[in-house]
Design a protein around this motif. Sequence first.
Motif, PDB file in Angstrom:
ATOM      1  N   MET A   6      -8.036  56.833  13.407  1.00 28.50           N
ATOM      2  CA  MET A   6      -6.815  56.784  14.220  1.00 28.50           C
ATOM      3  C   MET A   6      -6.251  58.195  14.372  1.00 28.50           C
ATOM      4  SD  MET A   6      -3.281  54.744  13.438  1.00 28.50           S
ATOM      5  CE  MET A   6      -1.814  55.031  14.419  1.00 28.50           C
ATOM      6  N   MET A   7      -5.980  58.601  15.607  1.00 27.45           N
ATOM      7  CA  MET A   7      -5.434  59.932  15.862  1.00 27.45           C
ATOM      8  C   MET A   7      -3.936  59.939  15.592  1.00 27.45           C
ATOM      9  SD  MET A   7      -6.234  62.377  19.111  1.00 27.45           S
ATOM     10  CE  MET A   7      -5.617  61.247  20.370  1.00 27.45           C
ATOM     11  N   ILE A   8      -3.464  60.983  14.891  1.00 30.06           N
ATOM     12  CA  ILE A   8      -2.033  61.089  14.598  1.00 30.06           C
ATOM     13  C   ILE A   8      -1.446  62.293  15.317  1.00 30.06           C
ATOM     14  CG2 ILE A   8      -2.311  59.968  12.352  1.00 30.06           C
ATOM     15  CD1 ILE A   8      -1.996  62.736  11.059  1.00 30.06           C
ATOM     16  N   LYS A   9      -0.125  62.324  15.395  1.00 30.00           N
ATOM     17  CA  LYS A   9       0.553  63.425  16.066  1.00 30.00           C
ATOM     18  C   LYS A   9       0.503  64.686  15.212  1.00 30.00           C
ATOM     19  CE  LYS A   9       3.865  60.603  18.673  1.00 30.00           C
ATOM     20  NZ  LYS A   9       5.300  60.315  18.906  1.00 30.00           N
ATOM     21  N   TYR A  10       0.607  65.836  15.892  1.00 28.78           N
ATOM     22  CA  TYR A  10       0.626  67.143  15.221  1.00 28.78           C
ATOM     23  C   TYR A  10       1.714  67.199  14.158  1.00 28.78           C
ATOM     24  CZ  TYR A  10       2.329  71.975  14.774  1.00 28.78           C
ATOM     25  OH  TYR A  10       2.802  73.165  14.296  1.00 28.78           O
ATOM     26  N   GLU A  11       2.911  66.742  14.492  1.00 31.82           N
ATOM     27  CA  GLU A  11       4.037  66.818  13.541  1.00 31.82           C
ATOM     28  C   GLU A  11       3.768  66.000  12.287  1.00 31.82           C
ATOM     29  OE1 GLU A  11       5.393  67.767  17.613  1.00 31.82           O
ATOM     30  OE2 GLU A  11       4.290  66.055  16.767  1.00 31.82           O
ATOM     31  N   GLU A  12       3.130  64.839  12.459  1.00 28.04           N
ATOM     32  CA  GLU A  12       2.808  63.996  11.314  1.00 28.04           C
ATOM     33  C   GLU A  12       1.716  64.637  10.459  1.00 28.04           C
ATOM     34  OE1 GLU A  12       2.683  60.461   8.819  1.00 28.04           O
ATOM     35  OE2 GLU A  12       4.177  61.587   9.961  1.00 28.04           O
ATOM     36  N   ALA A  13       0.723  65.235  11.094  1.00 29.10           N
ATOM     37  CA  ALA A  13      -0.341  65.904  10.345  1.00 29.10           C
ATOM     38  C   ALA A  13       0.217  67.057   9.524  1.00 29.10           C
ATOM     39  CB  ALA A  13      -1.415  66.407  11.309  1.00 29.10           C
ATOM     40  N   ARG A  14       1.092  67.862  10.139  1.00 28.03           N
ATOM     41  CA  ARG A  14       1.717  68.969   9.406  1.00 28.03           C
ATOM     42  C   ARG A  14       2.533  68.450   8.231  1.00 28.03           C
ATOM     43  NH1 ARG A  14       3.047  73.976  11.446  1.00 28.03           N
ATOM     44  NH2 ARG A  14       4.118  74.147   9.460  1.00 28.03           N
ATOM     45  N   ARG A  15       3.270  67.373   8.447  1.00 29.19           N
ATOM     46  CA  ARG A  15       4.089  66.805   7.374  1.00 29.19           C
ATOM     47  C   ARG A  15       3.217  66.343   6.203  1.00 29.19           C
ATOM     48  NH1 ARG A  15       5.456  62.246   5.170  1.00 29.19           N
ATOM     49  NH2 ARG A  15       4.153  61.001   6.573  1.00 29.19           N
ATOM     50  N   LEU A  16       2.118  65.673   6.508  1.00 31.36           N
ATOM     51  CA  LEU A  16       1.233  65.176   5.454  1.00 31.36           C
ATOM     52  C   LEU A  16       0.617  66.320   4.651  1.00 31.36           C
ATOM     53  CD1 LEU A  16      -0.524  62.277   7.385  1.00 31.36           C
ATOM     54  CD2 LEU A  16       0.980  62.031   5.396  1.00 31.36           C
ATOM     55  N   VAL A  17       0.209  67.380   5.336  1.00 35.05           N
ATOM     56  CA  VAL A  17      -0.377  68.535   4.649  1.00 35.05           C
ATOM     57  C   VAL A  17       0.642  69.176   3.714  1.00 35.05           C
ATOM     58  CG1 VAL A  17      -1.217  70.898   4.992  1.00 35.05           C
ATOM     59  CG2 VAL A  17      -2.172  69.026   6.342  1.00 35.05           C
ATOM     60  N   MET A  18       1.835  69.443   4.218  1.00 35.50           N
ATOM     61  CA  MET A  18       2.835  70.144   3.412  1.00 35.50           C
ATOM     62  C   MET A  18       3.392  69.252   2.300  1.00 35.50           C
ATOM     63  SD  MET A  18       2.377  72.943   4.741  1.00 35.50           S
ATOM     64  CE  MET A  18       3.539  73.898   3.760  1.00 35.50           C
ATOM     65  N   GLU A  19       3.390  67.955   2.525  1.00 41.75           N
ATOM     66  CA  GLU A  19       3.835  67.006   1.504  1.00 41.75           C
ATOM     67  C   GLU A  19       2.904  67.025   0.297  1.00 41.75           C
ATOM     68  OE1 GLU A  19       3.266  62.546   2.015  1.00 41.75           O
ATOM     69  OE2 GLU A  19       5.388  62.753   2.539  1.00 41.75           O
ATOM     70  N   LYS A  20       1.624  67.249   0.538  1.00 37.83           N
ATOM     71  CA  LYS A  20       0.639  67.258  -0.548  1.00 37.83           C
ATOM     72  C   LYS A  20       0.557  68.609  -1.265  1.00 37.83           C
ATOM     73  CE  LYS A  20      -0.609  63.100   0.649  1.00 37.83           C
ATOM     74  NZ  LYS A  20      -0.153  61.936  -0.152  1.00 37.83           N
ATOM     75  N   ALA A  21       1.104  69.640  -0.675  1.00 38.11           N
ATOM     76  CA  ALA A  21       0.973  70.993  -1.240  1.00 38.11           C
ATOM     77  C   ALA A  21       1.916  71.170  -2.422  1.00 38.11           C
ATOM     78  CB  ALA A  21       1.267  72.033  -0.160  1.00 38.11           C
ATOM     79  N   GLU A  22       1.363  71.287  -3.603  1.00 36.14           N
ATOM     80  CA  GLU A  22       2.144  71.497  -4.824  1.00 36.14           C
ATOM     81  C   GLU A  22       1.590  72.695  -5.586  1.00 36.14           C
ATOM     82  OE1 GLU A  22       2.022  67.900  -7.042  1.00 36.14           O
ATOM     83  OE2 GLU A  22       3.353  66.795  -5.660  1.00 36.14           O
ATOM     84  N   ILE A  23       2.482  73.416  -6.253  1.00 37.70           N
ATOM     85  CA  ILE A  23       2.077  74.587  -7.038  1.00 37.70           C
ATOM     86  C   ILE A  23       1.035  74.179  -8.074  1.00 37.70           C
ATOM     87  CG2 ILE A  23       2.903  76.234  -8.770  1.00 37.70           C
ATOM     88  CD1 ILE A  23       5.510  76.389  -7.091  1.00 37.70           C
ATOM     89  N   ILE A  24      -0.040  74.951  -8.153  1.00 40.84           N
ATOM     90  CA  ILE A  24      -1.168  74.545  -8.993  1.00 40.84           C
ATOM     91  C   ILE A  24      -1.187  75.189 -10.376  1.00 40.84           C
ATOM     92  CG2 ILE A  24      -2.700  73.930  -7.095  1.00 40.84           C
ATOM     93  CD1 ILE A  24      -3.917  76.700  -7.242  1.00 40.84           C
ATOM     94  N   GLY A  25      -0.303  76.141 -10.633  1.00 39.01           N
ATOM     95  CA  GLY A  25      -0.287  76.751 -11.962  1.00 39.01           C
ATOM     96  C   GLY A  25       0.213  78.177 -11.949  1.00 39.01           C
TER      97      GLY A  25
END
Length: 406
Positions: free
Chosen positions: A1-20
């Motif tokens: 399923m194709m998603i909107k650009y804004e949703e894709a950006r949100r999902l990427v940044m939501e998963k980005a957490e400091i790793i150490g």
Amino acid sequence: MMIKYEEARRLVMEKAEIIGKEKIRLEEALGLVAAEELKSRIPVPPFRNSAVDGYALKSEDTRVKNGVVRLRIMAEQPAGNFLSQKVRRGQAVKVMTGAPVPAGADAVVPIEEVVEKEGFIELKREVKALENIRAAGEDVPRGKVIISRGTVLKAPQLGLLAACGFSKVVVYRRPRVVVLITGNELCQPGEKLHPGKIYDSNSTILKALLKSSQAELVAVKKIGDNLKSLRAALNRAAREADLIITSGGVSVGDYDLVKEAAQGVGAKQIFWKVAQKPAKPLAFFKLKKGKKSVWIFGLPGNPGAVIISFEEYVRPFIKKIMGFKESGPREIEASLTEVVKKKKGRLNFLRVKLEWSEGGWLAAPCGAQESGIISSLTETDGLALIPAEAEYLPAGSRVKVHLVEW
């Protein structure tokens, strides 16, 4: 399923957490983010010192009207030395810039304002107390916070840390990245180009982009269009990387195997296909390896799509996991200099050259825009975001533009 650009950006940044975090030498920390608050252990400068080459003296000795002050030179003190003797009435000590001001002296007269002869100096003006003296702690008092957590360490910050006696600093760790380049059609630049082959530019592009993003590149591997080989490469990469970037193999052709290979090694698909042009078949996966999460970006194979999807998704992701407060692309508004036509349904990244005018920024479309085109990217200052619902934008239309960092 194709998603909107804004949703894709949100999902990427939501998963980005400091790793150490890691403690590294100052010379390795340029451009990284401080992971802790630091206070100065010493005052800077650590002692009173001279701001000029000259003579340290007692200012009261120079309070002579309409006459010449004559003082005996008792010693000379270059930078790096410390004089234990105290300056008394009628005496002066020759000092160099940065040298400690001896006890008893409360001012320094510049060397060019005096005449030195036969062990004495002569001057013809009153010198004020504290003239040309830098006080201890004048720059940084002991205990002052010199670096806040989240500070990007640039040359001045590193210099300040060094001046305060720090040789190492704790920073947010750089992600370890493995790049997998797919495609049987690829050969290395410099080799003979046989029929049906093309030179691999994506390896060079991704190496350069990762270097500019401060990530740690572990390896770049070329993988043939073979499912078994790709699965094995993903498994190996996951053992040593925090982030895996693949290039090519994410579309819907018979040899587009990244999605199947990622799922075959246990990766969970966050999304695949974004309503954008270029880089529609962009994919994003999460792979658990024990307690560690490994993130996989499946980038398209066309070099234009590689560069643009890296700037819009991968670079912001890397910045955020490295502790940068501002992780997204810098955004401005600009007026289009030409008419833009496109099909409705996908956001378009329009390569533009920027020019400042009295009315603000002007964005001029920059050559060919197809995803396989590299040449126009060499002239690109920014990516104009042409909305998905738009079909026609007249010249003068205001658009958002993401400034590129490559």
